[in-house]
Design an enzyme around this catalytic site. Structure first.
Site, mmCIF file in Angstrom:
data_model
loop_
_atom_site.group_PDB
_atom_site.id
_atom_site.type_symbol
_atom_site.label_atom_id
_atom_site.label_comp_id
_atom_site.label_asym_id
_atom_site.label_seq_id
_atom_site.Cartn_x
_atom_site.Cartn_y
_atom_site.Cartn_z
ATOM 1 N N TYR A 101 42.489 106.239 75.940
ATOM 2 C CA TYR A 101 41.190 106.910 75.767
ATOM 3 C C TYR A 101 40.704 107.063 74.328
ATOM 4 C CZ TYR A 101 41.523 107.798 80.733
ATOM 5 O OH TYR A 101 41.618 107.633 82.094
ATOM 6 N N PHE A 113 43.705 119.258 85.983
ATOM 7 C CA PHE A 113 42.672 118.686 86.855
ATOM 8 C C PHE A 113 42.773 117.176 86.846
ATOM 9 C CE2 PHE A 113 40.981 119.448 82.611
ATOM 10 C CZ PHE A 113 40.426 118.236 82.279
#
Ligand code: ACO
Length: 397
Positions: free
Chosen positions: A123, A397
């Site tokens: 990322y 999450f």
């Protein structure tokens, strides 16, 4: 790659996206009976798909708020569910998903995005940097003794799953948040529900009642293997007062048939070891990256956080989101675009690493991530971005 289509998925396409994501992580699809609760975890209109003849890539997000240094909250997109079909990787599918997500985030006024990365190499190129840190630790339950001067007020109550799902969202919303923590939207709790109900071991929720209601809670499971005592695994532990911190640990140390307590996801600067007469009862097993943070709107992000030092002029490189690129003057009173010479230059990923206080600018400069034109500015940047405690997200999450 020009014949790829990237778009928001319809509700009836979400199950295929979920199956694709799970397959990309080498996990079997959810069972039919689990899909109802899994589906509730999807915020409508927030799941993207990439198609050639079929669905070959997906990513989703949930809207939330991110607590930043100084106590303000900024709009956050919590990104997860990223997966590309194994026979279509390394052809720009993720790149296409990231572009579409950021365009949507920018249009909706999202200031920051965050994710938990499956690998550390993925990322950074999209402007994400390690923005919060976490630690795992274990406590020797049978040998550990709490110090006698800890607070003893408050009551512990066990909740069953239905009561926990009913009461924890409000309890969490009432707790003080550290920088890097996020609000927990209802869709997040829906996603948790499936995990709670599908767990092989019974999931226990204990809440701590203080004078004004619930001021802390812990969610855990005890894993027992034949011939040995159990291991109590803490899934979620939050508290707002020293009384709740001590009270929850007093309770955990009292759970029978447990040899060791393991906390897999705690803040780096949480003084658990100082609760015990012997701090060596607590062993840190790992410190690692928690959320990777992406500043979608650099100016709004800088404006929202506390700025107790300056002036400082930084130049941000951001090839992936060019609207962020340029020089910023940061002072205690303002954040503005400037034509002044930059004292420090950095990529958007590096700024994200400093933003919540996970990394000092001097450390980022020492490792070549910040390019320094004015050596005196590094100490100013340390004062500006340095944190009193290491930021932690605390919500998986
Ligand atoms: C937030 C989350 O949900 S984390 C979960 C992420 N998902 C997974 O880890 C599941 C398994 N992996 C995958 O599904 C895919 O490999 C992904 C999503 C990680 C990457 O998707 P791809 O479509 O292959 O990425 P894409 O082709 O756009 O890659 C862009 C660049 O990143 C590089 N890259 C992407 N993934 C990786 C990787 N895992 N390791 C090394 N380099 C990578 C590519 O080589 C490419 O580099 P280049 O621009 O220099 O050519």
């Amino acid at each position: 790659m020009s014949d790829l289509v990237t778009r928001v998925l319809r509700d009836d396409e979400l199950r295929a996206a979920n199956t694709l994501f799970r397959a990309s992580l080498h996990v079997p699809p959810v069972k039919d009976e689990e899909w109802v609760t899994t589906h509730r975890g999807y915020q409508p209109e927030r799941t993207l798909g990439v198609f050639d003849e079929a669905l070959i890539g997906t990513a989703k997000s949930t809207d939330a708020l991110l607590r930043v240094p100084g106590g303000a909250d900024v709009p956050l997109a919590a990104v997860t569910g990223v997966g590309v079909r194994a026979d279509r990787t390394r052809r720009g599918v993720l790149t296409s998903l990231m572009r579409a997500q950021f365009a949507d985030f920018a249009e909706r006024g999202i200031v920051a995005a965050a994710l938990h990365a499956s690998e550390g190499v993925i990322y950074g190129r999209f402007g994400y940097g390690v923005g919060t840190l976490m630690r795992s630790y274990k406590v020797r339950r049978l040998a550990a003794r709490l110090r006698s001067d800890l607070p003893t007020s408050g009551e512990i109550e066990l909740l069953d799953i239905d009561a926990a799902l009913n009461r924890l969202p409000g309890s969490y919303a009432g707790l003080p948040l550290r920088p890097g923590m996020m609000s927990r939207p209802q869709h997040w709790w829906y996603a948790v529900e499936r995990g709670l109900r599908a767990s092989e071991e019974p999931v226990v929720t204990a809440v701590h009642h203080g004078p004004d209601g619930i001021d802390g809670f812990v969610v855990y499971r005890v894993v027992r293997t034949p011939g040995s005592d159990g291991t109590l695994k803490v899934d979620d532990l939050h508290y707002g007062t020293p009384e709740a911190f001590a009270g929850l640990w007093r309770f955990l140390l009292g759970v029978d048939l447990v040899d060791e307590i393991q906390v897999g996801y705690g803040p780096v600067t949480e003084p658990v070891e100082l609760l015990f007469t012997d701090p060596r009862m607590c062993t840190v097993t790992e410190v690692e990256d928690d959320t990777w943070v992406r500043l979608v709107d650099v100016e709004a992000a800088l404006l929202a956080r506390e700025r107790a030092a300056g002036p400082l002029v930084i130049e941000v490189d951001d090839p992936f989101l060019p609207h962020n690129a340029g020089r910023y003057l940061i002072t205690p009173d303002e954040v503005s675009r400037t034509e002044r010479d930059a004292q420090l230059r950095m990529g958007a990923d590096t700024l994200a690493m400093a933003y919540l206080g996970a990394w000092l600018p001097s450390s980022l400069a020492a490792t070549g991530r910040i390019r320094v034109s004015d050596p005196g500015a590094v100490a100013v940047a340390d004062d500006l971005f340095g944190a009193r405690s290491t930021p932690w997200c605390g919500t998986f999450f």
